[in-house]
Scaffold this active site. Structure first.
Site, PDB file in Angstrom:
ATOM      1  N   SER A  31      27.251  41.505  36.368  1.00 33.97           N
ATOM      2  CA  SER A  31      27.780  40.343  35.651  1.00 33.97           C
ATOM      3  C   SER A  31      28.563  39.400  36.553  1.00 33.97           C
ATOM      4  O   SER A  31      28.530  38.182  36.363  1.00 33.97           O
ATOM      5  CB  SER A  31      28.663  40.807  34.491  1.00 33.97           C
ATOM      6  OG  SER A  31      27.930  41.609  33.596  1.00 33.97           O
ATOM      7  N   HIS A  84      33.784  38.790  35.560  1.00 35.10           N
ATOM      8  CA  HIS A  84      33.176  37.529  35.139  1.00 35.10           C
ATOM      9  C   HIS A  84      33.927  36.337  35.724  1.00 35.10           C
ATOM     10  O   HIS A  84      33.311  35.402  36.266  1.00 35.10           O
ATOM     11  CB  HIS A  84      33.157  37.442  33.615  1.00 35.10           C
ATOM     12  CG  HIS A  84      32.256  38.451  32.978  1.00 35.10           C
ATOM     13  ND1 HIS A  84      31.911  38.419  31.637  1.00 35.10           N
ATOM     14  CD2 HIS A  84      31.609  39.529  33.485  1.00 35.10           C
ATOM     15  CE1 HIS A  84      31.107  39.428  31.357  1.00 35.10           C
ATOM     16  NE2 HIS A  84      30.915  40.118  32.461  1.00 35.10           N
TER      17      HIS A  84
END
Length: 302
Positions: free
Chosen positions: A207, A253
């Site tokens: 991610s 993230h």
């Protein structure tokens, strides 16, 4: 008294010297020439002369350097970031997907492998000994965790995102710059997770790198004056999931997103005359920040 041709010379007279011969063409030794290649200075005959901006050049110099004094690759078409346009613009994206899938299958066949790949700061917590994790010198976990997934929905979502975002970015940046963006973004996400998350909390997934591609895509679309609303809306949805869905390492993230924006900006806005220096220098600075954050957290934990 005149002397007949071929008769010996009289006293004090010298025989006429033959005219000096011209050099011969290095490609056609039977042909004399007074012209030399302006780059290698080898003699060339009229058949081998190729007109250049100054003088003439030989076929080999023209073939090896495109007649400009630069490397042959200098005249190849380039992407907006200066990368070479490849026949398969998604090659590295495919390779990254294959690596992620291979690691996923390996984990499914041997779940104990997960413990060696996941990003974890320090486990078990003090006073238990012995401990393992990044704080114990296992820095490789910053990298292996980027390619590790356990749940099918997790890898499916990340690989679809990688395919949608990675292909156009690889085509726009070129393979090497695209790979640098992917790896640097993933490492930045891993470093921020290591710094802010609980040291005993495991983290895994691509991610961070995917959010780096999001950030770079937004920068690229801005640079090309494209409509940014679709990518911004998609990014906003993903950020909402990041902070509302439990079990998601938001640090990865955000770290990947910030690194992707920084590196992406350097990739597409670097001045042409020192493009590589700015692009790879920026990647290097982000890596220095990753190392600094990792060292700081390690000092805190040890």
């Amino acid at each position: 008294m005149d002397q007949a041709p071929g008769s010996p010379q009289g006293p004090g007279e010298q025989a006429p010297q033959p005219a000096p011969s011209l050099p011969t063409c290095y490609r056609h030794p039977d042909r004399e020439t007074g012209v030399r290649c302006t780059r290698c200075e080898r003699p060339i005959c009229p058949e081998c002369m190729i007109s250049a901006s100054v003088g003439f050049q030989c076929p080999e110099c023209v073939r090896d350097g495109s007649g400009t004094g630069h490397a042959p690759t200098a005249t190849l078409p380039r992407t907006i970031a200066g990368g070479t346009i490849a026949a398969d613009p998604r090659l590295f994206t495919k390779i990254l997907i294959v690596i992620n899938l291979a690691v996923f299958l390996a984990v499914q066949m041997n779940n104990s492998l997960l413990n060696s790949l996941v990003l974890i700061g320090q486990w078990p917590p003090a006073p238990w000994m012995p401990t393992e994790g990044v704080a114990e010198g296992e820095w490789y976990r910053l990298v292996t965790s980027m390619f590790t997934h356990e749940e099918i929905w997790h890898i499916a979502f990340n690989m679809l995102s990688l395919w949608w975002l990675g292909g156009p970015l690889e085509a726009a940046l070129g393979r090497v710059r695209y790979l640098a963006l992917y790896l640097v973004s993933g490492l930045a996400g891993s470093a921020l997770t290591y710094l802010l998350a609980s040291p005993s909390e495991g983290s895994l997934g691509a991610s961070g790198a995917i959010f780096g591609l999001f950030g770079a895509t937004a920068v690229l679309m801005r640079r090309l004056n494209y409509d940014m609303r679709p990518v911004l809306a998609l990014l906003a949805i993903n950020l909402i999931f990041t902070f509302t869905w439990s079990g998601i390492a938001w640090e990865a993230h955000i770290g990947g997103l910030v690194a992707g924006v920084v590196v992406g900006y350097a990739m597409v806005h670097a001045p042409r005359e020192r493009r590589a220096l700015v692009q790879y220098g920026t990647c290097g600075l982000v890596l220095v920040a990753v190392i600094a954050l990792t060292l700081l957290r390690t000092l805190q934990l040890t």
